[in-house]
Design a protein around this motif. Sequence first.
Motif, PDB file in Angstrom:
ATOM      1  N   GLY A  60      -2.800  84.666  -9.001  1.00  0.00           N
ATOM      2  CA  GLY A  60      -2.307  85.977  -8.618  1.00  0.00           C
ATOM      3  C   GLY A  60      -2.693  86.429  -7.226  1.00  0.00           C
ATOM      4  O   GLY A  60      -2.177  87.431  -6.732  1.00  0.00           O
ATOM      5  N   SER A  61      -3.580  85.681  -6.565  1.00  0.00           N
ATOM      6  CA  SER A  61      -4.018  86.115  -5.235  1.00  0.00           C
ATOM      7  C   SER A  61      -2.950  85.893  -4.173  1.00  0.00           C
ATOM      8  O   SER A  61      -2.867  86.646  -3.205  1.00  0.00           O
ATOM      9  N   ALA A  62      -2.174  84.844  -4.316  1.00  0.00           N
ATOM     10  CA  ALA A  62      -1.120  84.533  -3.349  1.00  0.00           C
ATOM     11  C   ALA A  62       0.092  84.009  -4.101  1.00  0.00           C
ATOM     12  O   ALA A  62      -0.043  83.368  -5.150  1.00  0.00           O
ATOM     13  N   SER A  63       1.257  84.295  -3.578  1.00  0.00           N
ATOM     14  CA  SER A  63       2.477  83.860  -4.245  1.00  0.00           C
ATOM     15  C   SER A  63       2.681  82.357  -4.067  1.00  0.00           C
ATOM     16  O   SER A  63       2.131  81.727  -3.159  1.00  0.00           O
ATOM     17  N   GLU A  64       3.503  81.787  -4.917  1.00  0.00           N
ATOM     18  CA  GLU A  64       3.835  80.364  -4.816  1.00  0.00           C
ATOM     19  C   GLU A  64       4.500  80.072  -3.475  1.00  0.00           C
ATOM     20  O   GLU A  64       4.253  79.036  -2.852  1.00  0.00           O
ATOM     21  N   ASP A  65       5.326  81.016  -3.022  1.00  0.00           N
ATOM     22  CA  ASP A  65       6.003  80.832  -1.741  1.00  0.00           C
ATOM     23  C   ASP A  65       5.001  80.790  -0.589  1.00  0.00           C
ATOM     24  O   ASP A  65       5.102  79.950   0.316  1.00  0.00           O
ATOM     25  N   PHE A  66       4.008  81.706  -0.615  1.00  0.00           N
ATOM     26  CA  PHE A  66       2.980  81.713   0.430  1.00  0.00           C
ATOM     27  C   PHE A  66       2.234  80.391   0.440  1.00  0.00           C
ATOM     28  O   PHE A  66       2.011  79.792   1.499  1.00  0.00           O
ATOM     29  N   ILE A  67       1.813  79.934  -0.738  1.00  0.00           N
ATOM     30  CA  ILE A  67       1.027  78.709  -0.813  1.00  0.00           C
ATOM     31  C   ILE A  67       1.832  77.518  -0.313  1.00  0.00           C
ATOM     32  O   ILE A  67       1.319  76.651   0.398  1.00  0.00           O
ATOM     33  N   GLY A  68       3.103  77.475  -0.667  1.00  0.00           N
ATOM     34  CA  GLY A  68       3.946  76.385  -0.197  1.00  0.00           C
ATOM     35  C   GLY A  68       4.084  76.365   1.319  1.00  0.00           C
ATOM     36  O   GLY A  68       3.947  75.316   1.962  1.00  0.00           O
ATOM     37  N   LYS A  69       4.336  77.536   1.896  1.00  0.00           N
ATOM     38  CA  LYS A  69       4.477  77.626   3.352  1.00  0.00           C
ATOM     39  C   LYS A  69       3.165  77.267   4.057  1.00  0.00           C
ATOM     40  O   LYS A  69       3.154  76.548   5.060  1.00  0.00           O
ATOM     41  N   PHE A  70       2.061  77.816   3.529  1.00  0.00           N
ATOM     42  CA  PHE A  70       0.769  77.572   4.167  1.00  0.00           C
ATOM     43  C   PHE A  70       0.419  76.091   4.121  1.00  0.00           C
ATOM     44  O   PHE A  70      -0.034  75.518   5.118  1.00  0.00           O
ATOM     45  N   THR A  71       0.608  75.461   2.980  1.00  0.00           N
ATOM     46  CA  THR A  71       0.253  74.053   2.836  1.00  0.00           C
ATOM     47  C   THR A  71       1.064  73.181   3.780  1.00  0.00           C
ATOM     48  O   THR A  71       0.522  72.307   4.466  1.00  0.00           O
ATOM     49  N   ALA A  72       2.369  73.418   3.820  1.00  0.00           N
ATOM     50  CA  ALA A  72       3.232  72.617   4.697  1.00  0.00           C
ATOM     51  C   ALA A  72       2.838  72.787   6.156  1.00  0.00           C
ATOM     52  O   ALA A  72       2.754  71.814   6.921  1.00  0.00           O
ATOM     53  N   SER A  73       2.569  74.032   6.558  1.00  0.00           N
ATOM     54  CA  SER A  73       2.190  74.300   7.944  1.00  0.00           C
ATOM     55  C   SER A  73       0.845  73.663   8.279  1.00  0.00           C
ATOM     56  O   SER A  73       0.676  73.048   9.341  1.00  0.00           O
ATOM     57  N   PHE A  74      -0.132  73.822   7.365  1.00  0.00           N
ATOM     58  CA  PHE A  74      -1.471  73.278   7.632  1.00  0.00           C
ATOM     59  C   PHE A  74      -1.422  71.762   7.774  1.00  0.00           C
ATOM     60  O   PHE A  74      -2.045  71.193   8.685  1.00  0.00           O
ATOM     61  N   GLU A  75      -0.719  71.100   6.893  1.00  0.00           N
ATOM     62  CA  GLU A  75      -0.656  69.637   6.960  1.00  0.00           C
ATOM     63  C   GLU A  75       0.072  69.166   8.214  1.00  0.00           C
ATOM     64  O   GLU A  75      -0.287  68.142   8.805  1.00  0.00           O
TER      65      GLU A  75
END
Length: 421
Positions: free
Chosen positions: A41-56
């Motif tokens: 609940g801390s971050a949306s699935e969309d946020f996590i997906g975007k963050f992971t792709a950008s970080f990698e």
Amino acid sequence: MKMRFLAVCTALAAATALTACGQSGDPAGGAQKVTLWLMKGSASEDFIGKFTASFEQEHPGVDLDVRIQEWTGIGDKVNAVLEGRSKEAADVIEVGNTQVARYVETGGVEELTLEGLRSWGSKDWLKGLSDPGSVNGAQYGVPWYAANRVVIYHKELFANAGIKSTPKNRAEWIQATQKLDKPEQQQGIYLAGQNWYVLAGFIWDEGGELAVETSGQWVGSLDEDKALAGMEFYKQLQALGDGPKDADEETPPQSEVFARGQVAQIIATPGQAAEIEAANPALKGKLGFFPIPGKTSDKAGAVFTGGSDLIIPQRTKHRKGAVDVITALVSERWQTELARTMSYVPNKTTLAHLVEGNEGAATMTVGAAQGRATPKSARWADVEAKNPIKPFMTAVLTGQDPKQAARTASATISTVLSSDR
């Protein structure tokens, strides 16, 4: 690039990964795996997906593994990682801001004081997040996001009472609430008798504390005059509605009471406005927000700051990767994305402008500047589990002697904070 977004659970409702996370890179020379635990609940699935792709993409050779955890049972699970007795691994862990001291006492949390000063702008962090993340002058928890209570009000009822502007100080608040409480069947404010987080803010406004540390020993301080003054204001405000004196804000849920349409105000996080509108669509467009008023108009009232910090276990084999993850999560880019997506308060006072278009979140930022957290004792969670503050509040609201009730509650707090686990 690939992203693992694993929602996981156990029979105890504590989340565990479906497969263990290795701490080393692929034996064939593949990407280095850095594991990030985030709470459900801390971050949306969309946020996590975007963050992971950008970080990698920005960190070639790093494979970011995001694991979603449940709050229930998380303390034991984090301690297992910190102590090296878990089959799972984590390089960065999201924890509740008031939990940091508990984990530091357990041992195994990496100190991040220098990184905070050099790279993460620690001088601008919200104190309600940074203070509980600091133990004996060293920073262990890195502020990520915050949320705090505001006043949600019924615009139509305010207009009917001739109130043209929201109150800016306690005196104006009481006067307005008295007007709002006069119509038959209408409540000026719905404030349950045991909403102790709200009481904490009133106590802090008076200069009091829930507990204080003296010579390394924590003792309850509800019986101090300043704390009692905070309770007296709570009693005055609570009387301007029909909230139960012997229950908290979830018994019954205050959003459900507000949704009936005859309550002028509640004190809650802005997210409860959506719950109210869902329960009563007729209230859409009729709800507003204002900061909890302070004693004077120049400063909002103190509020309990909820939210999360990020920690790094000392046992991580990827400290640089872990630091890089935190650097990205606390950057303005991802603070903006998180704040706007989740309606959170950003981790710095200098980033308050990020939520200017969101009325509820923007109102929270005003209060967040006066945000506080519970005492930094590693045993405060045990106080909350027993919670002698609630019966103290009920005792005062039902006419018992405030000083004596406060002494009883303070004695219990002192005993819990001084006990061995």
